[in-house]
Design a protein around this motif. Structure first.
Motif, PDB file in Angstrom:
ATOM      1  N   PRO A 223      72.655  -1.647   2.081  1.00 32.31           N
ATOM      2  CA  PRO A 223      71.587  -1.433   3.066  1.00 32.31           C
ATOM      3  C   PRO A 223      72.152  -1.424   4.482  1.00 32.31           C
ATOM      4  CG  PRO A 223      71.066  -3.280   1.593  1.00 32.31           C
ATOM      5  CD  PRO A 223      72.490  -2.919   1.359  1.00 32.31           C
ATOM      6  N   PHE A 224      71.681  -0.495   5.305  1.00 29.42           N
ATOM      7  CA  PHE A 224      72.164  -0.391   6.680  1.00 29.42           C
ATOM      8  C   PHE A 224      71.111   0.315   7.515  1.00 29.42           C
ATOM      9  CE2 PHE A 224      73.201   3.717   4.904  1.00 29.42           C
ATOM     10  CZ  PHE A 224      73.008   4.606   5.951  1.00 29.42           C
ATOM     11  N   ALA A 225      71.337   0.296   8.827  1.00 24.59           N
ATOM     12  CA  ALA A 225      70.520   1.089   9.754  1.00 24.59           C
ATOM     13  C   ALA A 225      71.419   1.561  10.882  1.00 24.59           C
ATOM     14  CB  ALA A 225      69.368   0.268  10.315  1.00 24.59           C
ATOM     15  N   LEU A 226      71.198   2.778  11.317  1.00 23.29           N
ATOM     16  CA  LEU A 226      71.890   3.280  12.493  1.00 23.29           C
ATOM     17  C   LEU A 226      71.287   2.614  13.713  1.00 23.29           C
ATOM     18  CD1 LEU A 226      73.941   5.345  13.686  1.00 23.29           C
ATOM     19  CD2 LEU A 226      72.041   6.975  13.798  1.00 23.29           C
ATOM     20  N   GLY A 227      72.132   2.126  14.611  1.00 22.85           N
ATOM     21  CA  GLY A 227      71.667   1.484  15.827  1.00 22.85           C
ATOM     22  C   GLY A 227      72.339   2.095  17.046  1.00 22.85           C
ATOM     23  N   GLY A 228      72.187   1.437  18.191  1.00 20.75           N
ATOM     24  CA  GLY A 228      72.882   1.837  19.397  1.00 20.75           C
ATOM     25  C   GLY A 228      72.500   3.202  19.928  1.00 20.75           C
ATOM     26  N   SER A 229      73.417   3.792  20.678  1.00 16.47           N
ATOM     27  CA  SER A 229      73.124   5.035  21.391  1.00 16.47           C
ATOM     28  C   SER A 229      72.848   6.199  20.454  1.00 16.47           C
ATOM     29  CB  SER A 229      74.265   5.378  22.353  1.00 16.47           C
ATOM     30  OG  SER A 229      75.479   5.527  21.656  1.00 16.47           O
TER      31      SER A 229
END
Length: 194
Positions: free
Chosen positions: A26-32
């Motif tokens: 499980p993951f999520a794209l974050g940041g810019s």
């Protein structure tokens, strides 16, 4: 998506996302890049993924098998992987708060460079941005483009609630009101002006 991004970083982002997806991590794209995926503008362009701390070792192992160079820096809130000279942060404790299942559900499935992936919600991105401000780092110029470009997607009541203990966040929200970007709730703007 309105703004150009570095093609090399975009390719690296796709490689990391597809590796994590294939391994069912499980993951999520974050940041810019998450701001960009939502159609917004960010002043910096680096690749950040959020994952749970218990998944970091498996993520590093899978990414190493896929050809990434891995690094466990002295900081105790992230690990890093490199695709040639392109760095990706795998963050498991942003702004001193552990990534949980709840964090990873506060996402939208968005096609990023032709790969559907979970992208952190605009609201959570703004909360993380505001909670990153401190006496050692308080560059509001990094938050203004995010607030302006994603303002309609952000739950500002939730942002105010979840950042209320931060004087830096409070100052930023007053600034947004004064700049006519996002008004404070009735009465709060008048109090801030006194």
């Amino acid at each position: 998506m309105p703004h150009q991004v570095d093609e090399g970083l975009a390719t690296t982002l796709k490689k990391v996302a597809s590796t994590l997806k294939a391994a069912s991590i499980p993951f999520a794209l974050g940041g810019s890049f998450a701001v960009w995926a939502h159609g917004g503008h960010s002043s910096d362009h680096d690749v950040d993924f959020l994952l749970r701390e218990q998944d970091k070792e498996q993520a590093l192992a899978e990414l190493a098998k896929a050809g990434f160079r891995t690094e466990q820096p002295p900081e105790d809130w992230l690990v890093k992987v490199y695709d040639q000279d392109r760095m990706v942060d795998l963050i498991y404790r942003p702004v001193e708060t552990p990534v949980t299942d709840e964090t990873l559900h506060d996402t939208e499935q968005i096609s990023v460079e032709a790969i559907y992936m979970p992208v952190l919600s605009a609201t959570q991105l703004m909360i993380h941005k505001l909670l990153s401000y401190s006496q050692h780092y308080c560059d509001f110029a990094t938050g203004l483009p995010v607030a302006r470009s994603l303002r309609e997607q952000i739950d500002w009541d939730r942002v105010r609630r979840e950042t209320r203990k931060s004087p830096y966040a409070e100052a930023f929200l007053i600034l947004l009101d004064r700049l006519d970007v996002v008004p404070l709730p009735d009465g709060q703007g008048a109090l801030a002006a006194q």
